[in-house]
Design a protein around this motif. Structure first.
Motif, PDB file in Angstrom:
ATOM      1  N   ASN A   1       5.963   2.127 -12.168  1.00 34.71           N
ATOM      2  CA  ASN A   1       5.898   0.600 -12.409  1.00 34.71           C
ATOM      3  C   ASN A   1       4.490   0.057 -12.067  1.00 34.71           C
ATOM      4  O   ASN A   1       3.953  -0.823 -13.070  1.00 34.71           O
ATOM      5  N   ALA A   2       3.423   0.649 -11.353  1.00 31.58           N
ATOM      6  CA  ALA A   2       2.273   0.145 -11.002  1.00 31.58           C
ATOM      7  C   ALA A   2       1.494   0.632 -12.305  1.00 31.58           C
ATOM      8  O   ALA A   2       0.556  -0.070 -12.542  1.00 31.58           O
TER       9      ALA A   2
ATOM     10  N   GLU B   1       2.051  -1.976 -14.960  1.00 30.46           N
ATOM     11  CA  GLU B   1       1.508  -3.108 -14.489  1.00 30.46           C
ATOM     12  C   GLU B   1       0.027  -3.141 -14.798  1.00 30.46           C
ATOM     13  O   GLU B   1      -0.694  -3.995 -15.459  1.00 30.46           O
TER      14      GLU B   1
ATOM     15  N   GLY C   1      -0.729  -3.198 -18.445  1.00 28.34           N
ATOM     16  CA  GLY C   1      -0.613  -4.186 -19.054  1.00 28.34           C
ATOM     17  C   GLY C   1      -1.792  -5.382 -18.739  1.00 28.34           C
ATOM     18  O   GLY C   1      -1.930  -6.416 -19.435  1.00 28.34           O
TER      19      GLY C   1
ATOM     20  N   MET D   1       2.324  -4.772  -8.794  1.00 39.54           N
ATOM     21  CA  MET D   1       2.617  -3.535  -7.794  1.00 39.54           C
ATOM     22  C   MET D   1       2.485  -3.986  -6.485  1.00 39.54           C
ATOM     23  O   MET D   1       1.625  -4.843  -5.955  1.00 39.54           O
TER      24      MET D   1
END
Length: 134
Positions: free
Chosen positions: A90-91, A94, A97, A1
């Protein structure tokens, strides 16, 4: 990120009306926005300190997360918020994950029309972390 800066520091207070004199008269900051976020059961007040904002959080209901926080820990720093340049969604992906526990699985609307999401403090060294994007 990709984090560009600290967006704001969230501070839980019992009453914005009672807290503002300290921030404005003692610290010399100016409140520039007060709004209620109905779905979060919170009233917010924003002040600027340089390029960083301070968000005062007042519960609007006894069953709000801020009311619960104040009951358990007292008034004080509630969360640290970061501005995300490459998108909160997206952050979140991430962070998940990387094994970080998410409070929000998807971005939602927060104060000041920001898209926000929270990371659980049990995965973030005890700091409730908010991710924000305009």
């Amino acid at each position: 990120m990709k984090i560009s800066h600290i967006e704001h520091l969230g501070i839980a207070v019992k009453s914005i009306e009672e807290a503002l004199p300290y921030y404005e008269k003692v610290l010399g900051l100016t409140c520039y926005n007060i709004e209620t976020v109905e779905d979060q059961k919170v009233k917010t007040a924003f002040l600027k300190c340089g390029d960083t904002k301070i968000e005062l959080l007042e519960p609007t209901s006894p069953d709000s997360t801020i009311a619960s926080f104040i009951e358990k820990r007292g008034m004080g720093i509630h969360h640290l918020a970061f501005a995300i340049e490459d998108g909160v969604a997206n952050a979140l992906a991430e962070a998940e994950g990387a094994g970080i526990r998410l409070i929000d699985k998807a971005p939602r609307k927060g104060a000041e029309n920001l898209q926000i999401a929270f990371l659980h403090p049990k995965s973030t060294m005890g700091v409730l972390t908010e991710l924000c994007e305009k």
